[in-house]
Design an enzyme around this catalytic site. Structure first.
Site, PDB file in Angstrom:
ATOM      1  N   ARG A   1      63.459  36.865  71.300  1.00 10.30           N
ATOM      2  CA  ARG A   1      63.588  36.527  72.713  1.00 10.30           C
ATOM      3  C   ARG A   1      65.059  36.657  73.113  1.00 10.30           C
ATOM      4  O   ARG A   1      65.909  35.952  72.579  1.00 10.30           O
ATOM      5  CB  ARG A   1      63.096  35.094  72.958  1.00 10.30           C
ATOM      6  CG  ARG A   1      63.329  34.637  74.360  1.00 10.30           C
ATOM      7  CD  ARG A   1      62.833  33.229  74.684  1.00 10.30           C
ATOM      8  NE  ARG A   1      63.251  32.919  76.027  1.00 10.30           N
ATOM      9  CZ  ARG A   1      64.026  31.894  76.383  1.00 10.30           C
ATOM     10  NH1 ARG A   1      64.395  30.996  75.496  1.00 10.30           N
ATOM     11  NH2 ARG A   1      64.405  31.753  77.624  1.00 10.30           N
TER      12      ARG A   1
ATOM     13  N   HIS B   1      68.664  33.975  82.682  1.00 10.62           N
ATOM     14  CA  HIS B   1      69.149  32.854  81.869  1.00 10.62           C
ATOM     15  C   HIS B   1      70.520  32.459  82.430  1.00 10.62           C
ATOM     16  O   HIS B   1      71.538  32.524  81.734  1.00 10.62           O
ATOM     17  CB  HIS B   1      69.196  33.262  80.398  1.00 10.62           C
ATOM     18  CG  HIS B   1      69.164  32.108  79.432  1.00 10.62           C
ATOM     19  ND1 HIS B   1      68.221  31.983  78.432  1.00 10.62           N
ATOM     20  CD2 HIS B   1      69.963  31.023  79.293  1.00 10.62           C
ATOM     21  CE1 HIS B   1      68.449  30.891  77.728  1.00 10.62           C
ATOM     22  NE2 HIS B   1      69.516  30.282  78.228  1.00 10.62           N
TER      23      HIS B   1
ATOM     24  N   GLU C   1      64.669  27.557  82.243  1.00  3.78           N
ATOM     25  CA  GLU C   1      65.114  26.186  82.513  1.00  3.78           C
ATOM     26  C   GLU C   1      65.651  25.963  83.931  1.00  3.78           C
ATOM     27  O   GLU C   1      66.857  25.987  84.172  1.00  3.78           O
ATOM     28  CB  GLU C   1      66.166  25.761  81.490  1.00  3.78           C
ATOM     29  CG  GLU C   1      65.643  25.784  80.071  1.00  3.78           C
ATOM     30  CD  GLU C   1      66.596  25.149  79.063  1.00  3.78           C
ATOM     31  OE1 GLU C   1      67.733  24.815  79.439  1.00  3.78           O
ATOM     32  OE2 GLU C   1      66.187  24.993  77.902  1.00  3.78           O
TER      33      GLU C   1
ATOM     34  N   ASN D   1      60.835  25.157  76.176  1.00  4.60           N
ATOM     35  CA  ASN D   1      62.041  24.915  75.385  1.00  4.60           C
ATOM     36  C   ASN D   1      62.047  23.429  75.059  1.00  4.60           C
ATOM     37  O   ASN D   1      62.109  22.601  75.976  1.00  4.60           O
ATOM     38  CB  ASN D   1      63.294  25.262  76.184  1.00  4.60           C
ATOM     39  CG  ASN D   1      63.383  26.744  76.514  1.00  4.60           C
ATOM     40  OD1 ASN D   1      62.547  27.540  76.086  1.00  4.60           O
ATOM     41  ND2 ASN D   1      64.401  27.117  77.274  1.00  4.60           N
TER      42      ASN D   1
ATOM     43  N   TYR E   1      63.535  20.168  72.970  1.00  4.62           N
ATOM     44  CA  TYR E   1      64.628  19.592  72.195  1.00  4.62           C
ATOM     45  C   TYR E   1      64.412  18.089  71.977  1.00  4.62           C
ATOM     46  O   TYR E   1      64.018  17.675  70.914  1.00  4.62           O
ATOM     47  CB  TYR E   1      65.974  19.860  72.895  1.00  4.62           C
ATOM     48  CG  TYR E   1      66.368  21.324  72.840  1.00  4.62           C
ATOM     49  CD1 TYR E   1      67.031  21.834  71.730  1.00  4.62           C
ATOM     50  CD2 TYR E   1      66.057  22.202  73.878  1.00  4.62           C
ATOM     51  CE1 TYR E   1      67.388  23.175  71.648  1.00  4.62           C
ATOM     52  CE2 TYR E   1      66.404  23.547  73.807  1.00  4.62           C
ATOM     53  CZ  TYR E   1      67.074  24.029  72.687  1.00  4.62           C
ATOM     54  OH  TYR E   1      67.418  25.349  72.611  1.00  4.62           O
TER      55      TYR E   1
ATOM     56  N   GLU F   1      62.208  27.839  72.776  1.00  6.36           N
ATOM     57  CA  GLU F   1      63.470  27.399  72.170  1.00  6.36           C
ATOM     58  C   GLU F   1      63.239  26.085  71.446  1.00  6.36           C
ATOM     59  O   GLU F   1      62.517  25.215  71.934  1.00  6.36           O
ATOM     60  CB  GLU F   1      64.566  27.135  73.225  1.00  6.36           C
ATOM     61  CG  GLU F   1      65.186  28.356  73.819  1.00  6.36           C
ATOM     62  CD  GLU F   1      66.323  28.020  74.789  1.00  6.36           C
ATOM     63  OE1 GLU F   1      66.972  26.962  74.642  1.00  6.36           O
ATOM     64  OE2 GLU F   1      66.545  28.830  75.702  1.00  6.36           O
TER      65      GLU F   1
HETATM   66  C1  FCB Z   1      69.053  25.319  76.291  1.00  2.98           C
HETATM   67  C2  FCB Z   1      69.525  26.641  76.846  1.00  2.98           C
HETATM   68  C3  FCB Z   1      70.175  27.529  75.825  1.00  2.98           C
HETATM   69  C4  FCB Z   1      71.057  26.733  74.887  1.00  2.98           C
HETATM   70  C5  FCB Z   1      70.290  25.591  74.296  1.00  2.98           C
HETATM   71  C6  FCB Z   1      71.070  24.769  73.301  1.00  2.98           C
HETATM   72  O1  FCB Z   1      69.011  24.384  77.302  1.00  2.98           O
HETATM   73  O2  FCB Z   1      68.459  27.338  77.412  1.00  2.98           O
HETATM   74  O3  FCB Z   1      70.891  28.520  76.512  1.00  2.98           O
HETATM   75  O4  FCB Z   1      72.179  26.325  75.525  1.00  2.98           O
HETATM   76  O5  FCB Z   1      69.867  24.735  75.321  1.00  2.98           O
END
Ligand code: FCB
Length: 525
Positions: free
Chosen positions: A149, A193, A236, A364, A366, A431
């Site tokens: 990607r 992006h 995002e 994405n 986290y 992500e």
């Molecule tokens: C996400 C972003 C990516 C990178 C990661 C750590 O929010 O999409 O570009 O910065 O975090």
């Protein structure tokens, strides 16, 4: 137009040892190999250690079955054809910002304003992937990934945002796509992006930017869809709307009032919707269109029906401006009521465009948020919304970025909430990853056991979702390489490959070897 709910059809179609596997996968940390080894060392007989008939235990030769049960961790398998990949983005890795006719983006401008990024670092050179893309494709190949990607820099294609396309910019992405395909790696293309062409008047404040984005998206679809089967419109929403125009931490660094911010958010989701339509109009049938969104994901504090229901409600409502609008083609009543007079101006047809059906949802993922039912008996609080968001204790653990709280279960709940609410045909984790200290040892190696710990536990929860038959089809690690991490410059390393930013040499970290093993075995252990 809420999509049909699908709360009950959870069967295990591929697990080799259904009941035991489910039991072990639902308590991820217990099932991980390190926990199992620990249990073994203490003389505890872990139930999950019984080898499955379909899976010979690792290193089983010359061992009795009793020894095997004490030493072979159960591997949690992914479905056949599960797609493993890595992710990057243009401004974070490419460099070559003035080369071959590229125009400036708002991130070029912003990063060059003193004080905006760590030590004033910029993406001027970054990983120089613009010149070293063949080497980077080789890194991907060595990992064994099936997909990459990456994002396209809009100002490389349209240096002025609109108008005449820049053939040399386009040629770069054609070379990259061809190189990937020659190496058996599928390109997954993100169209935006965050590197918005600086030339666009008003940036995302202007409704015209939404149309300009759709025109660019349609152009790219026309030029690449003979070789690219998966397109993501936008990465995002909140990071270039709220962080850029409300809080001012990201480009273009503005702090605007709520009404303007809400309008900017509307332009962003409109841009997505118009782009979905433009891609479909310019690409052959079967081209897969989605987005990559970092929705706020609410984990139920306890996995009981009432808290799960509350977490799902929180997920839908707290993402009302972005993912919920995209998936439902409407703003929720609560979002509009809360915005009041600051609600966005919506033109006829906007919401239908925003809700254009998608082929997949990219998430994405986290860090977790936590929610619980509003009416917890004896708890004393209530909320008409039907959920309460839990404040985060200051002791909550995080990785090397202070925002990256560790909560592996968030990946399971991201997939589950999206499916339970909207039942998309496919979900990709577009992500997931973490930064680490990543020091080189005396031998020059980077033994990033913290990253492996993080990824292993998140993948365990990803496997849980796959084993329960949620439609998760693939996973992309953020990131292939250490790169320009926005505000943090080069101080936060997210890569599976270490980059020496003086020489631009790439060195695989221990986590690269670990990920290669995950991919080769299609399992996490
Ligand atoms: C996400 C972003 C990516 C990178 C990661 C750590 O929010 O999409 O570009 O910065 O975090």
């Amino acid at each position: 137009m809420a999509r049909p709910k699908n709360l009950t059809r959870r069967q295990f179609t591929f697990a080799t040892t259904s009941a035991t596997l489910v039991a072990s996968s639902s308590s991820a940390l217990v099932a991980s190999s390190s926990a199992l080894a620990d249990a073994t060392a203490r003389g505890i007989h872990a139930q999950a250690a019984t080898p499955s008939p379909a899976e010979p235990p690792v290193g089983a030769a010359a061992q009795s079955s009793a020894e095997v049960s004490a030493t072979a961790p159960r591997r949690l398998e992914f479905p056949p054809n599960f797609l493993w990949g890595c992710a990057t983005s243009a401004y974070q890795i490419e460099g070559a910002v003035t080369e071959d006719g590229r125009g400036p983006s708002i991130w070029d401008t912003f990063a060059h304003v003193p004080g905006k990024t760590f030590k004033g670092e910029t993406g001027d050179i970054a990983d120089d992937s613009y010149h070293r893309y063949k080497e980077d494709v080789l890194l991907l190949k060595n990992l064994g990934v099936a997909a990459y990607r990456f994002s396209i820099s809009w100002p490389r294609i349209f240096p002025g945002g609109t108008g005449k396309a820049n053939a040399r910019g386009l040629a770069y992405y054609e070379r990259l796509v061809d190189e990937l395909l020659e190496n058996g790696i599928a390109p997954y293309v993100t169209l935006f992006h965050w590197d918005l062409p600086q030339a666009l008047p008003g940036g995302w404040r202007s409704r015209g930017t939404a149309q300009a984005f759709a025109d660019y998206a349609g152009f790219m679809a026309k030029r690449l869809s003979d070789r690219v089967r998966h397109f993501m419109t936008i990465n995002e929403f909140v990071c270039f709307t709220d962080l850029g125009y409300k809080i001012g931490l990201f480009a273009p660094g503005l702090k605007l009032p709520a009404a303007e911010v809400n309008q900017i958010r509307h332009h962003a989701v409109l841009a997505h919707g118009l782009a979905v339509q433009a891609i479909r109009a310019n690409a052959p049938g079967g081209t897969q269109v989605g987005l990559a969104e970092n929705a706020k994901v609410y984990v139920p504090v306890i996995e009981t029906a009432e808290h799960i229901e509350a977490a799902r409600r929180a997920f839908r409502e707290e993402n009302a401006a972005f993912l919920t609008a995209v998936m439902e083609g409407r703003y929720t009543d609560a979002y509009l009521a809360h915005a009041g007079a600051d609600a966005p101006t919506v033109a006829a047809g906007d919401m239908a465009a925003i809700g254009s059906p998608l082929d997949f949802v990219g998430l994405n993922v986290y860090q977790p948020e936590y929610a619980r039912a509003a009416e917890t008996p004896g708890h004393g609080t209530s909320s008409p919304a039907g959920y309460v968001v839990e404040p985060r204790p200051s002791s909550f653990p995080h990785m090397a970025s202070p925002w990256l709280f560790i909560g592996p279960e968030v990946i399971y709940w991201a997939i589950r909430h999206v499916t339970d609410l909207w039942n998309p045909a496919a979900i990709y984790i577009t992500e997931n990853g973490c930064p680490g200290q990543d020091l080189r040892d005396a031998a020059g190696h980077i033994e990033d056991t913290d990253r492996i710990m993080f990824l292993r536990n998140y993948l365990t929860q990803l496997q849980r979702a796959a084993a329960e038959n949620y439609p998760v089809r693939g996973y992309f690690v953020w990131s292939l390489l250490d790169n320009f991490e926005w505000l943090d410059g080069f101080s936060k390393r997210f890569g599976l490959h270490y980059v020496d930013f003086k020489t631009l040499r790439r060195i695989p970290k221990l986590s690269a070897a670990w990920y290669r093993e995950v991919i080769a075995s299609n399992a996490v252990a």
